[in-house]
Every structure is written in C-alpha cells, then in structure tokens.
Design an enzyme around this catalytic site. Structure first.
Site, PDB file in Angstrom:
ATOM      1  N   ASP A   8       0.858  -1.183   0.000  1.00 27.39           N
ATOM      2  CA  ASP A   8       0.000   0.000   0.000  1.00 27.39           C
ATOM      3  C   ASP A   8       0.895   1.235   0.000  1.00 27.39           C
ATOM      4  OD1 ASP A   8      -2.038  -1.789   0.171  1.00 27.39           O
ATOM      5  OD2 ASP A   8      -2.800  -1.113   2.113  1.00 27.39           O
ATOM      6  N   ASP A 129     -15.233  -2.860  -1.824  1.00 28.87           N
ATOM      7  CA  ASP A 129     -14.870  -2.601  -0.433  1.00 28.87           C
ATOM      8  C   ASP A 129     -16.157  -2.375   0.346  1.00 28.87           C
ATOM      9  OD1 ASP A 129     -12.249  -2.604  -1.413  1.00 28.87           O
ATOM     10  OD2 ASP A 129     -12.301  -0.439  -1.764  1.00 28.87           O
TER      11      ASP A 129
END
Length: 239
Positions: A8, A129
């Site tokens: 990330d 998500d």
C-alpha cells in the site's frame, strides 16, 4: 489459491493502515520497489498494489513508486486506487501493469468497467470494499446503499478478471478475514473472488482455501510483522 502480498503506497512509501484510516499509517518500507523485489524473490506469483493517496484524490498520485515497482518485477502486478477513466487504465497497462482494479467507478460509472473489460480482456478487476456488507467508495470515505453481492452481480457478464473483496472493518486489524461473507460472495457469482482484509495467520489462509470457492487472498501487515511466514503461506496456498 493465489497469495497476493500487498504494498500500500502513501507519499511514496510502503505503509499499512488500520480500517482504512490514513491517519493510522505505519511505514514498513521507504523503498517500495525493494519490497516488491523481496516478495518476488521469496517466490510470490503476483504483487498487489494500492495507491492510497490516489484513492482519495481520484487520480494517480504514487505513479513514480508504482513505475519503480514495475521496473523491479518480472511477476505480474495489479493496482487499485485513483483509476477512474479509460486514459488512466490504458496508461497503466501500457507501462507494464498486468491488471487494474476499479473500485469507485464500479459504483458510479459501471459502463466504464464494462468498456474497459471489453477493451482489455483479462486485465480489469473490480474492487468491492464493504463495511457491514454495504459498499464504500472514494478511499472508503463514502458509504453507499449498494450491497457487495448486488454490485458483483452487475458485472457477471462483463468479462472482468476478478473481484477483490475487502471487509473494511477487518483491514489491517489482524483479526482474521470475513471468511463467511467472502465465501458467500464467491458462490453468488462466477467471477473469481480474491479475499482482502484481516488475513493475518496461516490458519486464516487455511480457512479461506478450505471453502474451495475463493480464488486468492491478499495479505499485507501480517507479512511485514512476521505473523505469517511467507514461504509457508505460499506452500499452503499451492498445495
């Protein structure tokens, strides 16, 4: 089942968040390309990348870091975060990215996902998500009234390569993935589903694999913290 180690990216560094909160970022490596190489050298078949700043900005922000990673890898990589138009999709794929992950636009502009999947077969995934089963967009900052399963079913005939399903409440919290919700989603659609969020032990990977429905698993913090031994995890996933 394929294991996807996660990198990330925030401000050019490899970080991990807890529950998607940017203020909770922990820096694990200030050289993301070196981190990607380490995952590849350990035997990983894929690397999963997220442009965290891009997810909030709506356009690529960590482009230099992603390009450095692509230059360091020979295995394929997938990227999500801030990819919201055909020009950006085409740009990333032309730079050597193997798969783009479309999240916010899957909710707001589903026709773009279908067009991209037609134009670039096998190279477009949908990122779903969800918080308590409901889809969240724009770096998880905005909640919708769309369920994860309903969104996934919209792309059943679109030719997308995979769905990356993240349970936001589990992400980065080292509390285990939501196996039940991920398996239910995987059984509801014919598209391969990759689990993300909370994968923090070999037992978690075993539970995901035992469903015989989930195609892959993404793990980040547990690999950096050493909670998951990468070699053992790869062996388990391939067995």
């Amino acid at each position: 089942m394929i294991l996807y180690p996660a990198i990330d990216l925030k401000d050019g560094q490899a970080v991990r968040l807890v529950h998607g909160e940017m203020s909770s970022a922990t820096v694990f490596n200030d050289d993301p390309a070196a981190q990607a190489r380490a995952f590849q050298d350990a035997g990983c078949d894929w690397v999963h990348l997220v442009d965290l700043n891009g997810a909030f900005a709506g356009q690529p922000v960590n482009g230099a870091a992603v390009e450095a990673i692509l230059g360091a890898l020979t295995v394929p990589a997938q990227l999500g975060g801030g990819i919201r138009d055909m020009a950006t999709i085409e740009g990333w794929l032309s730079k050597g990215l193997s798969r783009v992950i479309l999240g916010t636009v899957a909710v707001e502009t589903p026709d773009l996902v279908r067009e991209a999947a037609r134009t670039f077969p096998g190279q477009v995934a949908v990122g779903i998500d969800a918080r308590k089963g409901m889809v969240a967009t724009k770096g998880w900052a905005e909640e919708t009234d769309v369920t994860a399963t309903d969104l996934a079913k919209q792309f059943e005939d679109a030719g997308v390569a995979a769905i990356i399903y993240t349970d936001i409440d589990r992400d980065g919290a080292m509390g285990g993935p939501n196996v039940e919700a991920t398996e239910a989603l995987a059984r509801a659609v014919s598209i391969p589903v990759i689990a993300s969020g909370g994968v923090s032990s070999l037992e978690d990977l075993s539970r995901l694999k035992a469903t015989r429905a989930i195609a892959g698993a993404i793990s980040g913090r547990a690999l950096y913290d050493g909670a998951i031994d990468l070699g053992a995890a790869l062996e388990l996933c391939r067995a």
